[in-house]
Motif scaffolding. Structure first.
Motif: not given
Length: 245
Positions: A196, A207-209, A198, A13, A211-212
């Motif tokens: 997210t 979630g995706t990085v 990770t 992130i 979006e984060a």
């Protein structure tokens, strides 16, 4: 050109947050506790065409590293517009209140709370030189004490004794800091990046990085009329984006 320092930014992130700031024409100081990893991350961004980025070695667990980073940054710029306290650790799961070793609590708090406090205090003078300084502390949805007491909450059964309490403490510190700076141009907020995928959670999050990181950047670029002392969490409360503490 505005400047931003992001701790723990050589991967995940933090790295994507750096990329998104670069797209907004910020000059990015990419914080990393490891020189080689920091340089590799910067090299990747350079290869993508981003030139306004350089590594800054900062290990938030070591006061001497924090203050060395502060000195080096002051030699490059007299103003820091944004500080993103992103570096954090989980301490490993499961963590029960009854059995988790005190040493684990100390280790997690050292990074997630004390490291943030020392970093913030060290760079506060440079932030005060900015016209609209912003501090974003990356927290967790699991830091909400209100929701942790609500059996209907989707993460009600996800409780990490050391991690949860460290992030709740970080939130409390952020509230006090925002209060002290309330009559200034500062905006101090905490952001839950969401569950997210990770290394932090063995890529188990949905979630995706991207979006984060967007959530972090949004809080860091609030206008002068934007809120301060808020707990932003699209994951906890998607309708309002504001989580109870």
């Amino acid at each position: 050109m505005k400047t931003v320092l992001i701790t723990g930014a050589n991967k995940s992130i933090g790295f994507e947050t750096a990329r998104q700031f670069l797209k907004l024409d910020y000059y990015v100081y990419l914080g990393s506790r490891d020189l080689v990893k920091g340089e590799q991350a910067v090299a990747q961004l350079h290869a993508e065409g981003f030139t306004n980025v350089e590594p800054l070695i900062i290990d938030v667990n070591r006061p001497e590293s924090i203050h060395s980073a502060r000195q080096k940054l002051a030699e490059k710029t007299k103003t820091l517009d944004v500080l993103v306290n992103n570096a954090g650790i989980s301490g490993g799961f499961p963590q029960t209140a009854a059995d988790t070793a005190v040493s684990t609590f100390k280790e997690v708090f050292e990074t997630n709370v004390f490291g943030v406090i020392e970093t913030t205090q060290a760079f506060l003078d440079l932030l005060k030189q900015a016209a609209e300084p912003r501090i974003v502390n990356v927290t967790s949805g699991l830091a909400s004490l209100t929701l942790h007491n609500d059996p209907s909450w989707k993460y009600y059964h996800v409780k990490g004794a050391a991690y949860t309490t460290s992030k709740a403490a970080l939130n409390a510190y952020s509230i006090v800091l925002a209060y002290e700076l309330r009559e200034t141009a500062f905006k101090v907020n905490v952001v839950d990046p969401g569950y997210t995928a990770t290394d932090f959670n063995h890529h188990s999050g949905p979630g995706t990085v991207e979006e984060a990181a967007a959530r972090v950047v949004r809080a860091a670029t609030l206008g002068k009329d934007g809120p301060t002392s808020q707990f932003f969490s699209d994951d906890n409360v998607p309708d309002s984006g504001i989580s109870p503490w």
